[in-house]
Design an enzyme around this catalytic site. Structure first.
Site, short mmCIF file in Angstrom:
data_model
loop_
_atom_site.label_atom_id
_atom_site.label_comp_id
_atom_site.label_asym_id
_atom_site.label_seq_id
_atom_site.Cartn_x
_atom_site.Cartn_y
_atom_site.Cartn_z
N TYR A 82 -49.64 53.40 105.59
CA TYR A 82 -49.95 53.27 104.17
C TYR A 82 -48.83 53.84 103.29
O TYR A 82 -48.56 53.32 102.21
CB TYR A 82 -51.32 53.87 103.84
CG TYR A 82 -52.42 52.89 104.19
CD1 TYR A 82 -52.71 51.83 103.35
CD2 TYR A 82 -53.10 52.99 105.40
CE1 TYR A 82 -53.67 50.89 103.69
CE2 TYR A 82 -54.06 52.05 105.75
CZ TYR A 82 -54.35 51.00 104.89
OH TYR A 82 -55.28 50.06 105.24
N ARG A 85 -46.29 51.15 102.93
CA ARG A 85 -46.76 50.09 102.04
C ARG A 85 -46.81 50.56 100.59
O ARG A 85 -46.56 49.80 99.67
CB ARG A 85 -48.13 49.60 102.51
CG ARG A 85 -48.01 48.79 103.80
CD ARG A 85 -49.33 48.29 104.28
NE ARG A 85 -50.04 47.55 103.27
CZ ARG A 85 -51.36 47.41 103.24
NH1 ARG A 85 -52.10 47.96 104.19
NH2 ARG A 85 -51.94 46.72 102.28
N HIS A 134 -61.31 45.89 96.88
CA HIS A 134 -60.89 46.60 98.09
C HIS A 134 -60.14 47.89 97.78
O HIS A 134 -59.40 48.39 98.62
CB HIS A 134 -60.03 45.67 98.97
CG HIS A 134 -60.80 44.54 99.57
ND1 HIS A 134 -60.21 43.44 100.14
CD2 HIS A 134 -62.14 44.33 99.69
CE1 HIS A 134 -61.14 42.60 100.59
NE2 HIS A 134 -62.33 43.12 100.33
N CYS A 163 -57.63 68.19 102.70
CA CYS A 163 -58.39 68.49 101.49
C CYS A 163 -58.42 70.00 101.23
O CYS A 163 -58.70 70.78 102.15
CB CYS A 163 -59.82 67.97 101.67
SG CYS A 163 -60.94 68.37 100.33
N GLY A 203 -54.52 32.47 96.11
CA GLY A 203 -53.75 33.29 97.05
C GLY A 203 -54.59 34.09 98.03
O GLY A 203 -54.18 35.19 98.43
N SER A 205 -56.93 33.78 101.76
CA SER A 205 -57.28 32.94 102.91
C SER A 205 -58.78 32.67 102.97
O SER A 205 -59.23 31.89 103.80
CB SER A 205 -56.81 33.62 104.20
OG SER A 205 -57.40 34.91 104.29
C1 BJW Z 1 -50.21 32.13 98.50
C2 BJW Z 1 -48.89 32.44 98.23
C3 BJW Z 1 -48.44 32.27 96.90
C4 BJW Z 1 -49.23 32.88 100.30
N1 BJW Z 1 -49.31 31.81 96.00
N2 BJW Z 1 -51.03 31.66 97.58
C5 BJW Z 1 -69.85 37.86 107.06
C6 BJW Z 1 -69.40 37.03 108.06
C7 BJW Z 1 -68.46 37.49 108.99
C8 BJW Z 1 -67.96 38.79 108.92
C9 BJW Z 1 -68.42 39.60 107.91
C10 BJW Z 1 -69.34 39.15 107.00
N3 BJW Z 1 -69.60 40.14 106.12
C11 BJW Z 1 -68.85 41.21 106.44
C12 BJW Z 1 -68.12 40.90 107.55
C13 BJW Z 1 -67.17 41.82 108.23
C14 BJW Z 1 -65.82 41.90 107.55
C15 BJW Z 1 -65.18 40.52 107.52
O1 BJW Z 1 -65.10 39.85 106.51
N4 BJW Z 1 -64.67 40.08 108.65
C16 BJW Z 1 -64.02 38.77 108.76
C17 BJW Z 1 -62.50 38.96 108.79
C18 BJW Z 1 -64.52 38.12 109.99
N5 BJW Z 1 -65.92 42.45 106.21
C19 BJW Z 1 -65.97 43.76 106.03
O2 BJW Z 1 -65.97 44.55 106.96
C20 BJW Z 1 -66.08 44.26 104.60
N6 BJW Z 1 -67.14 45.21 104.51
C21 BJW Z 1 -68.42 44.85 104.53
O3 BJW Z 1 -68.76 43.69 104.45
O4 BJW Z 1 -69.31 45.89 104.64
C22 BJW Z 1 -70.66 45.59 105.00
C23 BJW Z 1 -70.70 45.10 106.43
C24 BJW Z 1 -69.96 45.75 107.40
C25 BJW Z 1 -70.00 45.30 108.74
C26 BJW Z 1 -70.75 44.18 109.06
C27 BJW Z 1 -71.46 43.50 108.07
C28 BJW Z 1 -71.44 43.98 106.75
C29 BJW Z 1 -64.82 45.02 104.20
C30 BJW Z 1 -63.61 44.15 104.14
C31 BJW Z 1 -62.38 45.02 103.85
C32 BJW Z 1 -61.08 44.23 103.96
N7 BJW Z 1 -59.99 45.14 103.97
C33 BJW Z 1 -58.64 44.61 103.98
C34 BJW Z 1 -57.67 45.82 104.10
C35 BJW Z 1 -57.59 46.57 102.78
C36 BJW Z 1 -56.68 47.75 102.87
C37 BJW Z 1 -55.25 47.38 103.13
O5 BJW Z 1 -54.62 46.68 102.33
O6 BJW Z 1 -54.75 47.82 104.15
O7 BJW Z 1 -58.39 43.86 102.78
S1 BJW Z 1 -58.34 43.40 105.26
C38 BJW Z 1 -57.26 42.40 104.32
O8 BJW Z 1 -57.86 41.10 104.14
C39 BJW Z 1 -57.22 43.04 102.92
C40 BJW Z 1 -57.30 41.84 102.02
O9 BJW Z 1 -57.76 42.20 100.74
C41 BJW Z 1 -58.25 40.93 102.77
C42 BJW Z 1 -58.14 39.49 102.39
O10 BJW Z 1 -56.87 38.98 102.68
P1 BJW Z 1 -56.21 37.92 101.69
O11 BJW Z 1 -55.96 38.56 100.39
O12 BJW Z 1 -56.99 36.69 101.69
O13 BJW Z 1 -54.74 37.73 102.36
P2 BJW Z 1 -54.32 36.74 103.57
O14 BJW Z 1 -53.03 37.24 104.09
O15 BJW Z 1 -55.41 36.56 104.53
O16 BJW Z 1 -54.13 35.33 102.85
C43 BJW Z 1 -53.09 35.11 101.91
C44 BJW Z 1 -53.26 33.69 101.36
O17 BJW Z 1 -52.32 33.49 100.33
C45 BJW Z 1 -53.02 32.58 102.39
O18 BJW Z 1 -54.07 31.62 102.30
C46 BJW Z 1 -51.69 31.95 101.95
O19 BJW Z 1 -51.61 30.56 102.21
C47 BJW Z 1 -51.70 32.22 100.50
N8 BJW Z 1 -50.38 32.36 99.84
N9 BJW Z 1 -48.26 32.86 99.41
C48 BJW Z 1 -50.56 31.48 96.38
N10 BJW Z 1 -47.16 32.57 96.57
ZN ZN Z 2 -62.78 67.36 101.41
#
Ligand code: BJW
Ligand code: ZN
Length: 261
Positions: A82, A85, A134, A163, A203, A205
């Site tokens: 982190y 980043r 997030h 802490c 932007g 996925s």
């Molecule tokens: C362009 C471009 C340009 C490129 N212009 N476009 C229901 C079903 C299945 C699973 C789950 C569900 N509910 C919950 C889950 C579990 C999980 C989940 O979703 N898993 C799936 C992956 C399967 N979700 C969670 O755990 C969430 N919590 C939660 O739901 O709690 C309750 C719960 C828990 C457990 C079970 C059930 C319920 C929390 C999610 C937290 C995500 N955290 C991250 C890391 C953040 C910290 C860090 O930065 O390190 O967040 S993961 C990462 O992915 C980050 C992002 O915000 C997130 C999304 O990614 P994003 O932004 O879409 O990026 P990319 O790289 O994937 O895509 C980029 C896109 O841009 C591409 O399409 C390119 O084509 C495009 N692009 N250039 C326009 N110039």
């Molecule tokens: Zn503390």
């Protein structure tokens, strides 16, 4: 010509994009619009996306870095990841896509940005209503007692910090897999999705939930759904329109088209 708010003059733009009249009219008449954004929006600012072939997850496994068990098992490794980043984010500047979204507020006052990004670039571009789903990499809190360390600059700290109150480990204020999203943020995002007239998914996925469900909530409530992404996503088949291009290219042109309509 729109040159306010720092985004580039449109006169230098190359090929035109034929935006559909339906889209232009919908936006021009919309009382409220919503942008759901993801990492792709910051790609043109030099911040890596997650799932691209050269993205963050191609070098680092999410299960090793982006969940609390990874942090508890190897806090130093996660902290260093982190910190590296943070350095990128703090040196990044908003791009034309961020500025265009901010400038939409001048056309449709009820414009909200709901972002999965943790880089703060929407706010830096001037967007006034930004919902962070997030968290924010610039902030921190204690994993042990929850004490906030938002105003402490840990950027030069190479070692994971402790802490002052409980001795627990300090972590970035981001939402890891398996963690709940900030309840106020997700509740407001769902509320706004139900009342928005046009929802842009830009932007992202559309793979990570619950963020991926926001446009679908809007769709059910009658919103016009528009995807802006160079590549298809699971949302594509649900969207009314998918505009294939980058946010920094498409959104300034769309803004100009709407203002000129
Ligand atoms: C362009 C471009 C340009 C490129 N212009 N476009 C229901 C079903 C299945 C699973 C789950 C569900 N509910 C919950 C889950 C579990 C999980 C989940 O979703 N898993 C799936 C992956 C399967 N979700 C969670 O755990 C969430 N919590 C939660 O739901 O709690 C309750 C719960 C828990 C457990 C079970 C059930 C319920 C929390 C999610 C937290 C995500 N955290 C991250 C890391 C953040 C910290 C860090 O930065 O390190 O967040 S993961 C990462 O992915 C980050 C992002 O915000 C997130 C999304 O990614 P994003 O932004 O879409 O990026 P990319 O790289 O994937 O895509 C980029 C896109 O841009 C591409 O399409 C390119 O084509 C495009 N692009 N250039 C326009 N110039
Ligand atoms: Zn503390």
């Amino acid at each position: 010509m729109l040159t306010n708010n720092g985004f580039p003059s449109m006169s230098n733009l190359g090929t035109t994009i034929d935006f559909s009249p339906t889209l232009v009219n919908r936006i021009a008449q919309a009382p409220s619009i919503l942008f759901l954004t993801g990492a792709g929006v910051s790609a043109e600012s030099g911040v890596a996306t997650f799932r691209a072939a050269d993205g963050l997850w191609s070098k680092f496994r999410p299960e090793e870095l982006a969940n609390v068990d990874a942090f508890l098992a190897n806090p130093q490794m996660v902290w260093e990841w982190y910190q590296s980043r943070r350095e990128v984010v703090l040196n990044a500047r908003p791009n034309a896509g961020h500025y265009a979204m901010a400038a939409f507020e001048g056309v449709i006052p009820e414009t909200t940005v709901i972002t999965q990004n943790i880089d703060g670039l929407h706010q830096e571009a001037g967007s006034r209503d930004v919902v962070e789903l997030h968290g924010n990499i610039r902030k921190n809190f204690c994993q042990g007692c929850g004490k906030r360390y938002d105003d402490v600059d840990f950027l030069t700290e190479q070692l994971v910090q402790q802490c002052g109150d409980c001795g627990g480990m300090i972590r970035p204020d981001v939402v890891w897999f398996g963690e709940l999203l900030p309840q106020q943020a997700i509740a407001r995002a769902e509320f706004l999705a139900r009342k928005a007239h046009v929802i842009f998914s830009v932007g992202t996925s559309s793979l990570v939930w619950p963020a991926a469900g926001i446009p679908l909530i809007g769709l059910e409530a009658g919103a016009y759904i528009v995807e802006v992404n160079p590549d298809p996503t699971p949302l594509t088949n649900h969207a009314h329109e998918s505009i294939r291009g980058t946010s920094g290219d498409v959104l300034p042109r769309l803004l100009e088209r709407v203002v000129g309509s």
